[in-house]
Design an enzyme around this catalytic site. Structure first.
Site, PDB file in Angstrom:
ATOM      1  N   LEU A  15     -25.936 -15.841  24.330  1.00 13.34           N
ATOM      2  CA  LEU A  15     -25.006 -16.925  24.757  1.00 13.34           C
ATOM      3  C   LEU A  15     -25.570 -18.044  25.508  1.00 13.34           C
ATOM      4  O   LEU A  15     -26.405 -17.951  26.267  1.00 13.34           O
ATOM      5  CB  LEU A  15     -24.131 -16.151  25.814  1.00 13.34           C
ATOM      6  N   SER A  16     -24.926 -19.142  25.131  1.00 13.32           N
ATOM      7  CA  SER A  16     -25.404 -20.571  26.021  1.00 13.32           C
ATOM      8  C   SER A  16     -26.968 -20.681  26.024  1.00 13.32           C
ATOM      9  O   SER A  16     -27.634 -20.875  24.812  1.00 13.32           O
ATOM     10  CB  SER A  16     -25.062 -20.342  27.279  1.00 13.32           C
ATOM     11  N   ALA A  17     -27.533 -20.510  27.058  1.00 14.56           N
ATOM     12  CA  ALA A  17     -28.943 -20.718  27.155  1.00 14.56           C
ATOM     13  C   ALA A  17     -29.770 -19.650  26.381  1.00 14.56           C
ATOM     14  O   ALA A  17     -30.707 -19.778  25.572  1.00 14.56           O
ATOM     15  CB  ALA A  17     -29.652 -20.698  28.583  1.00 14.56           C
TER      16      ALA A  17
END
Length: 488
Positions: free
Chosen positions: A156-158
């Site tokens: 997720l995300s980073a």
């Protein structure tokens, strides 16, 4: 925080402080890393650990040998336990039979516990955090006897940015990946470049994006990982343009075009676009969740296609974990304690209408029943060798596979896929207007000053009244650029 506010703040802070602001928007705002709980167990001594990461793992009881292995990467300020608790991966590990590794970074690596997707010292082959994660994979393979041909990574995300980097640097390790609200591989190679990737990655061609993957492991010629891309259409932290860049990047790596082989709707206002390889199997799939902001899509509940817990940046829309697992084929690897039944042969379409498709296939010796899958999701169980799927949409392509199921409930190998298109449906419509007018009419959307067609996410250029395009709508709500001709 709105992007305009972020940009004003970034002008007045030092690079390291700017990175902290960027990182804060690439994850959740939660407590610092804490000890894992429940069924999640910490592992030490998994390798030299050049990236200074922590390893946590979850494995169901009686895990069979040669089971798949999944690596799941949290976002900034999150922990392995956050991802274990909220993502839904433990549910399907139990149901389908595989182990999950949850790497964890800490404030010792990054002030906000972000994986270093933007740092060449951390995200390259044989370097830093990426090397530590691969050491975890090797440790888990030995510990559980996992099948090295079926290792997958998601984040997720980073963590999604690091997932893309891992797929590029280690395509020989990972058979597939899933990037949720993340960044294309090697989008940024410095702290200063991280912010620009969030709000709008470079305007590169698919070949240029693909070159970034090929350069991560020079000389590697395949096979390439199969990649799922999850993105909320209202994500103003990691803008939807990143999903488009990811799509361009991995379709180019696979040597396929950027026009989807099939597009359909899923729960939670989700549009799925499938890009097949030369053999007709899905290589890249994008999932655009209408109206969803920055986070991982979950769908709490006890249903087969429900999972997860809502929390900060775990958003109630659709169980992305279920659909990712089906895309990877994890649902076909359930433990059964015996040899899998073979794939049914002879699957073919016997009839189509505006609202139904009829199928037939050859019987499999030892089968107690058959499971029918439409577009990767189970739709029926039947004792016979025929099935009629009803309640369908006119003028729409559907893809089917069938598996034989033995008396213990263990599914066998999936059949080759067949595609059926229902009859009828509204004819395609064409609209020629400025980019500004297309957005105002609800046929396109704007991201970072650029316009993208709804459904296909094709780049239409700058958001103003001086750029004009023709959009073709088919099916309803799905638009493609058709400047060279738009037969209705």
């Amino acid at each position: 925080m709105r992007p305009s506010i972020l940009r004003r703040l970034l002008r007045h802070v030092a690079p390291t402080a700017a990175l902290a602001l960027v990182a804060a928007m690439l994850g959740t705002t939660g407590a610092p890393p804490a000890a894992a709980a429940g069924g999640l167990q910490q592992v030490t001594g998994f390798g030299s650990n050049p990236g200074n990461l922590q390893m946590y793992e979850y494995a169901p009881a009686s895990l069979p040998a040669n089971a798949p292995l999944v690596v799941a990467l949290h976002g900034c300020t999150q922990t392995a336990n956050d991802y274990y608790t909220n993502s839904g991966w433990p549910k399907y590990a139990d149901l389908w039979g595989f182990a999950v590794v949850f790497p964890q970074t800490t404030a010792a690596n990054n002030a906000l516990s972000c994986f270093g997707w933007f740092d060449p010292a951390e995200d390259g082959r044989g370097r830093g955090e990426a090397a530590s994660i691969v050491q975890m994979v090797e440790y888990a393979k030995q510990r559980y006897g996992s099948d090295g041909r079926r290792v997958y990574v998601t984040g997720l995300s980073a963590g999604g940015g690091m997932t893309a980097d891992l797929l590029a640097a280690y395509p020989d390790v990972f058979a597939g990946g899933s990037v949720a609200s993340g960044l294309p591989a090697q989008c940024a190679t410095s702290q200063a470049g991280a912010s620009g990737c969030q709000t709008g990655p470079q305007k590169l061609t698919p070949a240029q994006w693909g070159d970034k993957v090929r350069a991560a492991h020079p000389g590697y010629a395949g096979p390439w990982p199969r990649v799922a891309i999850w993105q909320g259409s209202a994500d103003y932290t990691v803008y939807p343009a990143n999903a488009t860049a990811l799509r361009d990047q991995w379709t180019d790596v696979w040597g396929i075009g950027q026009t989807p082989s099939a597009t359909d709707g899923l729960p939670g206002g989700t549009t799925r676009s499938v890009y097949d390889d030369a053999s007709g199997n899905p290589a890249v799939v994008t999932y655009s969740v209408s109206g969803m902001g920055h986070g991982l899509a979950v769908s709490p509940g006890s249903g087969a296609e429900q999972c997860g817990t809502t929390a900060a940046y775990f958003l109630n829309a659709i169980c992305s974990t279920y659909h990712t697992g089906v895309f990877w084929g994890l649902d076909r690897d359930v433990p059964g304690g015996g040899e899998q039944l073979p794939a049914p042969s002879g699957l073919h379409v016997t009839d189509v209408a505006a609202d139904r498709v009829s199928l037939a296939w050859d019987a499999v010796a030892g089968a107690d029943s058959y499971a029918v899958h439409r577009d990767g999701a189970g739709v029926a169980a039947t004792a016979g060798t025929t099935y009629t799927d009803t309640g369908l949409t006119a003028g729409t392509a559907y893809r089917y596979t069938v598996t034989a199921v033995d008396g213990s409930g263990t599914p066998g190998t999936a059949s080759p896929r067949v595609t059926a298109t229902t009859t009828g449906g509204a004819p395609a419509r064409c609209f020629t207007a400025t980019n500004y007018a297309q957005v105002a009419a609800g046929r396109a959307h704007t991201t970072g000053g650029y316009v993208y067609a709804d459904g296909s996410d094709q780049d239409m250029g700058l958001y103003n009244v001086f750029v004009t395009h023709t959009l073709r709508e088919s099916p309803a709500g799905y638009f493609v650029v058709a400047d060279t001709g738009c037969a209705a």
